[in-house]
Design a protein around this motif. Sequence first.
Motif, mmCIF file in Angstrom:
data_model
loop_
_atom_site.group_PDB
_atom_site.id
_atom_site.type_symbol
_atom_site.label_atom_id
_atom_site.label_comp_id
_atom_site.label_asym_id
_atom_site.label_seq_id
_atom_site.Cartn_x
_atom_site.Cartn_y
_atom_site.Cartn_z
ATOM 1 N N TYR A 108 41.183 -49.940 77.481
ATOM 2 C CA TYR A 108 41.749 -51.040 76.705
ATOM 3 C C TYR A 108 41.259 -50.980 75.256
ATOM 4 O O TYR A 108 42.038 -51.168 74.322
ATOM 5 N N LEU A 109 39.967 -50.686 75.088
ATOM 6 C CA LEU A 109 39.412 -50.600 73.730
ATOM 7 C C LEU A 109 40.132 -49.528 72.922
ATOM 8 O O LEU A 109 40.343 -49.655 71.730
ATOM 9 N N LYS A 110 40.529 -48.442 73.623
ATOM 10 C CA LYS A 110 41.241 -47.345 72.964
ATOM 11 C C LYS A 110 42.574 -47.837 72.395
ATOM 12 O O LYS A 110 42.977 -47.451 71.299
ATOM 13 N N THR A 111 43.258 -48.716 73.159
ATOM 14 C CA THR A 111 44.563 -49.203 72.700
ATOM 15 C C THR A 111 44.431 -50.039 71.423
ATOM 16 O O THR A 111 45.380 -50.164 70.656
ATOM 17 N N LEU A 112 43.238 -50.602 71.204
ATOM 18 C CA LEU A 112 43.029 -51.442 70.023
ATOM 19 C C LEU A 112 42.962 -50.615 68.740
ATOM 20 O O LEU A 112 43.008 -51.162 67.647
ATOM 21 N N GLU A 113 42.818 -49.305 68.906
ATOM 22 C CA GLU A 113 42.706 -48.453 67.723
ATOM 23 C C GLU A 113 44.057 -48.179 67.065
ATOM 24 O O GLU A 113 44.119 -47.632 65.973
ATOM 25 N N ASN A 114 45.143 -48.567 67.746
ATOM 26 C CA ASN A 114 46.477 -48.415 67.176
ATOM 27 C C ASN A 114 46.562 -49.182 65.858
ATOM 28 O O ASN A 114 46.439 -50.400 65.830
ATOM 29 N N TYR A 118 48.635 -55.701 65.608
ATOM 30 C CA TYR A 118 48.118 -56.839 64.860
ATOM 31 C C TYR A 118 47.054 -57.570 65.682
ATOM 32 O O TYR A 118 46.031 -57.991 65.168
ATOM 33 N N HIS A 119 47.318 -57.687 67.011
ATOM 34 C CA HIS A 119 46.422 -58.456 67.874
ATOM 35 C C HIS A 119 45.231 -57.657 68.360
ATOM 36 O O HIS A 119 44.969 -57.628 69.554
ATOM 37 N N PHE A 120 44.511 -57.000 67.485
ATOM 38 C CA PHE A 120 43.385 -56.214 67.991
ATOM 39 C C PHE A 120 42.183 -57.102 68.288
ATOM 40 O O PHE A 120 41.204 -56.663 68.860
ATOM 41 N N ASP A 121 42.282 -58.366 67.943
ATOM 42 C CA ASP A 121 41.176 -59.295 68.196
ATOM 43 C C ASP A 121 41.578 -60.355 69.230
ATOM 44 O O ASP A 121 41.048 -61.449 69.244
ATOM 45 N N LYS A 122 42.527 -60.034 70.095
ATOM 46 C CA LYS A 122 42.988 -61.001 71.095
ATOM 47 C C LYS A 122 41.921 -61.180 72.167
ATOM 48 O O LYS A 122 41.447 -60.194 72.723
ATOM 49 N N PRO A 123 41.511 -62.411 72.444
ATOM 50 C CA PRO A 123 40.452 -62.591 73.445
ATOM 51 C C PRO A 123 40.891 -62.112 74.825
ATOM 52 O O PRO A 123 42.086 -62.108 75.139
ATOM 53 N N GLY A 124 39.924 -61.742 75.635
ATOM 54 C CA GLY A 124 40.198 -61.389 77.020
ATOM 55 C C GLY A 124 40.516 -62.642 77.813
ATOM 56 O O GLY A 124 40.495 -63.758 77.277
ATOM 57 N N LEU A 125 40.781 -62.483 79.103
ATOM 58 C CA LEU A 125 41.215 -63.620 79.923
ATOM 59 C C LEU A 125 40.134 -64.695 80.006
ATOM 60 O O LEU A 125 40.388 -65.881 79.802
ATOM 61 N N LYS A 126 38.906 -64.262 80.283
ATOM 62 C CA LYS A 126 37.801 -65.224 80.422
ATOM 63 C C LYS A 126 37.584 -65.957 79.099
ATOM 64 O O LYS A 126 37.418 -67.175 79.076
ATOM 65 N N THR B 209 33.114 -50.055 63.718
ATOM 66 C CA THR B 209 34.096 -50.189 62.645
ATOM 67 C C THR B 209 35.198 -51.181 63.038
ATOM 68 O O THR B 209 35.708 -51.912 62.198
ATOM 69 N N ASP B 210 35.544 -51.218 64.347
ATOM 70 C CA ASP B 210 36.600 -52.125 64.801
ATOM 71 C C ASP B 210 36.134 -53.581 64.821
ATOM 72 O O ASP B 210 36.855 -54.476 64.385
ATOM 73 N N VAL B 211 34.925 -53.803 65.355
ATOM 74 C CA VAL B 211 34.464 -55.196 65.420
ATOM 75 C C VAL B 211 34.191 -55.740 64.017
ATOM 76 O O VAL B 211 34.340 -56.936 63.772
ATOM 77 N N LEU B 212 33.849 -54.858 63.111
ATOM 78 C CA LEU B 212 33.656 -55.267 61.718
ATOM 79 C C LEU B 212 34.982 -55.762 61.143
ATOM 80 O O LEU B 212 35.057 -56.787 60.473
ATOM 81 N N LYS B 213 36.044 -55.022 61.485
ATOM 82 C CA LYS B 213 37.386 -55.408 61.048
ATOM 83 C C LYS B 213 37.770 -56.774 61.627
ATOM 84 O O LYS B 213 38.350 -57.617 60.958
ATOM 85 N N MET B 214 37.422 -56.961 62.927
ATOM 86 C CA MET B 214 37.724 -58.241 63.574
ATOM 87 C C MET B 214 37.024 -59.386 62.855
ATOM 88 O O MET B 214 37.616 -60.441 62.620
#
Lengths: 178, 317
Positions: A108-114, A118-126, B209-214
């Motif tokens: 899942y973390l890998k998909t955030l590198e796209n 835009y939603h790379f900071d979307k919270p998880g379910l919990k 680098t990603d969490v910094l962006k967040m």
Amino acid sequence: MRTRKKIVRTAFALAIGTVFIVPSQTWCMDASDAPESVTIDTMSDLYGPVEFDHLMHSEYASCQECHHQTTGEIVVDPNCGRCHHSHDENDIVSCSECHEADRFNKTYLKTLENPELYHFDKPGLKGAFHLNCVRCHEITSGPTGCQECHTMTEAGEKRFNTGSYAPAKGTASSGHEH
Amino acid sequence: MKQLLNRRNFLKGGLAATASAAVLKNKKTEAHSFEGYPDGMGVLVDLTRCVGCRSCEAACNKEQGLPEPAKPFDDFSVFDEMHHGQKRRTDETAYTIVNRYDVPEIDHPLFRKIQCNHCEEPACLTSCFVNAYTKTPEGAVIYNPKVCVGCRTCMIACPFYIPTFKYSSAFKPRIMKCIFCYDTRLKDGKPPACVEACPQEALTFGKRTDVLKMGKQRIQQKAGKYVDHIYGEHEVGGTAWMYISDVPFDKVGFDTHVPKEPILNSVKEFLGIVPMVLTIWPGLFVGFHLLATRKDKVKEMKEAEDRNNNDEKEGQA
């Protein structure tokens, strides 16, 4: 008598019509479409499942306050509204369809590198559950202590060194007060 | 006659050694602008999300096999504890601690989680003369008890007062500190136990680098909510654990006076001299000694030669 029958018939027709016409006009879900109660048990381990009284909560808040950008209502957050006012996401109702239960797993973390995401900071379910619930409960003086919503399981007592696993000298206080 | 150290050769050698040391020293200083491992992981801590449930403390205790706590992890009276006039801190029984701060301007208490920040250029690592510390490419600062001699220099070097000494085993020295769950989780790409336990997602795990962006995105999107600063982005040269807050950081116990560059930068000038002292000084002073005692030796050798000659003559006679 005849006029009375006519009135009844018209009223009946109107009632039927209302049922069919109104939803198709706004294409909107209603609290009555939802179950009265929802059991949230997908991640229960340290705490038992939570029986969520959906009906009661729907009286406190409008649908979109929790089901943001979904259920067909107007999107509350203007930032979300830029894209999500007429998309398929509006048909999604369940939290878990957007919010990943296993938020920090490698794939899942890998998909955030796209870079287009835009939603790379979307919270998880919990996180989505708690951030949504606790924030509102703090404002409305709802329960905010862990064990006010959850019952701790034995695994939980072991993890937190409490209940039957409490340290010999320790004293357990119940609930968490802000 | 035995060839003794010649003055000219000695000075030549000394000059060459000094020059090479100077070159080596320069190289070291240049190689120093380390930007951190590109794929190092990090955690963004959002202080506005933490509710002080202590789930992270409980998870850490079990994951790291730490001793049973004095009070249960759902006992919130620990927030009122004061030790020598200070709030709780990490010790040999706890790698992470959550403390409560009552900031007058805010109507609710704030909570701050403390653990090793896993610096990009750790001062503990720099200070350790037996190389017990390692910064792994995954981002963790780990510790090897096998080589540790228990000097506790790392405890003094750390700008965040994180490494603690296991006084209960002073003869088998052991530093106790958060290791980012390296052995059990991080090296397999999994988040540390505390992050997984956090119900509020106050801890967000990902590539540094990603969490910094967040963090930057959160500050930007919720205009005015957060203080426009990510603690740990530049502090002590950058840390893997970073923080965002809605109150100034000094109000929630952060040291805002730490340098914005690695601690190493303030000591490297001195440290650069150490190898020179260790390699050149012995040669230099041995040389001085030899030169100073050269005449005596020559005299001694001559005397010995004369005595030998006399003995031989006597033997022949």
